[in-house]
Write a protein that holds these residues in place. Structure first.
Motif, PDB file in Angstrom:
ATOM      1  N   UNK A   2       0.671  -1.141   0.290  1.00 42.23           N
ATOM      2  CA  UNK A   2       0.134   0.267  -0.201  1.00 42.23           C
ATOM      3  C   UNK A   2       0.571   1.075  -0.080  1.00 42.23           C
ATOM      4  N   UNK A   3       1.776   0.941   0.850  1.00 42.01           N
ATOM      5  CA  UNK A   3       3.238   2.854   0.788  1.00 42.01           C
ATOM      6  C   UNK A   3       4.039   2.817  -0.221  1.00 42.01           C
ATOM      7  N   UNK A   4       3.939   1.993  -1.025  1.00 43.80           N
ATOM      8  CA  UNK A   4       5.093   1.493  -2.394  1.00 43.80           C
ATOM      9  C   UNK A   4       3.549   1.931  -3.576  1.00 43.80           C
ATOM     10  N   UNK A   5       1.967   1.763  -3.502  1.00 38.73           N
ATOM     11  CA  UNK A   5       1.016   2.259  -4.536  1.00 38.73           C
ATOM     12  C   UNK A   5       1.248   3.817  -3.988  1.00 38.73           C
ATOM     13  N   UNK A   6       0.979   3.378  -2.701  1.00 39.90           N
ATOM     14  CA  UNK A   6       0.726   5.391  -2.767  1.00 39.90           C
ATOM     15  C   UNK A   6       2.097   6.590  -3.063  1.00 39.90           C
ATOM     16  N   UNK A   7       2.970   5.425  -3.056  1.00 40.67           N
ATOM     17  CA  UNK A   7       4.566   6.714  -3.838  1.00 40.67           C
ATOM     18  C   UNK A   7       4.436   6.789  -5.474  1.00 40.67           C
ATOM     19  N   UNK A   8       3.986   5.593  -5.595  1.00 37.83           N
ATOM     20  CA  UNK A   8       3.654   5.338  -7.089  1.00 37.83           C
ATOM     21  C   UNK A   8       2.735   6.718  -7.637  1.00 37.83           C
ATOM     22  N   UNK A   9       1.704   6.750  -7.155  1.00 38.38           N
ATOM     23  CA  UNK A   9       0.693   7.755  -7.510  1.00 38.38           C
ATOM     24  C   UNK A   9       1.373   8.728  -6.669  1.00 38.38           C
ATOM     25  N   UNK A  10       1.782   9.378  -5.475  1.00 38.54           N
ATOM     26  CA  UNK A  10       2.414  10.602  -5.900  1.00 38.54           C
ATOM     27  C   UNK A  10       2.671  11.340  -6.643  1.00 38.54           C
ATOM     28  N   UNK A  24      -0.886   5.689 -14.909  1.00 36.86           N
ATOM     29  CA  UNK A  24      -1.686   6.164 -15.928  1.00 36.86           C
ATOM     30  C   UNK A  24      -3.003   6.942 -16.063  1.00 36.86           C
ATOM     31  N   UNK A  25      -3.138   8.704 -16.064  1.00 32.05           N
ATOM     32  CA  UNK A  25      -4.423   9.078 -15.386  1.00 32.05           C
ATOM     33  C   UNK A  25      -4.455  10.309 -14.720  1.00 32.05           C
ATOM     34  N   UNK A  26      -2.999   9.312 -13.804  1.00 36.63           N
ATOM     35  CA  UNK A  26      -3.187  10.688 -12.052  1.00 36.63           C
ATOM     36  C   UNK A  26      -1.564  11.292 -12.721  1.00 36.63           C
ATOM     37  N   UNK A  27      -2.060  12.623 -13.097  1.00 35.73           N
ATOM     38  CA  UNK A  27      -0.972  13.741 -12.754  1.00 35.73           C
ATOM     39  C   UNK A  27       0.060  14.187 -11.996  1.00 35.73           C
ATOM     40  N   UNK A  28       1.154  14.104 -11.774  1.00 33.75           N
ATOM     41  CA  UNK A  28       2.506  14.402 -10.867  1.00 33.75           C
ATOM     42  C   UNK A  28       2.115  15.681 -10.253  1.00 33.75           C
ATOM     43  N   UNK A  29       2.195  15.862  -8.742  1.00 33.73           N
ATOM     44  CA  UNK A  29       1.730  16.905  -8.548  1.00 33.73           C
ATOM     45  C   UNK A  29       0.263  17.365  -7.756  1.00 33.73           C
ATOM     46  N   UNK A  30      -0.628  16.560  -9.034  1.00 33.04           N
ATOM     47  CA  UNK A  30      -2.097  17.337  -8.945  1.00 33.04           C
ATOM     48  C   UNK A  30      -2.997  16.320  -7.666  1.00 33.04           C
ATOM     49  N   UNK A  31      -3.111  16.702  -6.584  1.00 29.47           N
ATOM     50  CA  UNK A  31      -3.800  16.509  -5.501  1.00 29.47           C
ATOM     51  C   UNK A  31      -5.712  15.834  -5.597  1.00 29.47           C
ATOM     52  N   UNK A  32      -6.143  16.507  -6.813  1.00 27.84           N
ATOM     53  CA  UNK A  32      -7.524  16.404  -7.195  1.00 27.84           C
ATOM     54  C   UNK A  32      -7.637  15.255  -7.514  1.00 27.84           C
ATOM     55  N   UNK A  33      -6.235  15.423  -9.061  1.00 22.42           N
ATOM     56  CA  UNK A  33      -6.342  13.810  -9.798  1.00 22.42           C
ATOM     57  C   UNK A  33      -6.147  12.395  -9.425  1.00 22.42           C
TER      58      UNK A  33
END
Length: 88
Positions: A53-61, A66-75
């Motif tokens: 879970x920690x690794x997954x959240x780090x990848x999202x952050x 795909x589909x998640x912009x870096x630094x975009x909290x809304x995304x």
């Protein structure tokens, strides 16, 4: 050598890079900082699930999904809501 190994060997390029692991170590620095206070896991399975879970959240952050912009909290929040069905 099997046919698969021969094809892989033909397509694989060997890199001679002295500091190849530095990027991996720096990437895990944040994860190490988060997990250090919680190093008393009761079982291997709970440690595996928590670290995943920690690794997954780090990848999202970092915007590596795909589909998640870096630094975009809304995304990021929209992605987590879509996956888990909860508002982040």
């Amino acid at each position: 050598m099997t046919r698969t190994h021969e094809a892989l060997a033909a397509e694989t390029e060997l890199w001679q890079v002295k500091y190849l692991n530095n990027g991996v170590e720096q990437d895990h620095r944040n994860i190490k900082r988060i997990t250090k206070p919680m190093m008393g896991f009761k079982s291997f399975n709970s440690a595996r699930i928590t670290l995943s879970g920690i690794e997954a959240m780090n990848l999202i952050r970092k915007g590596q999904v795909k589909g998640v912009e870096q630094g975009s909290i809304v995304s990021q929040a929209k992605f987590i809501e879509a996956i888990f069905g909860i508002a982040a």
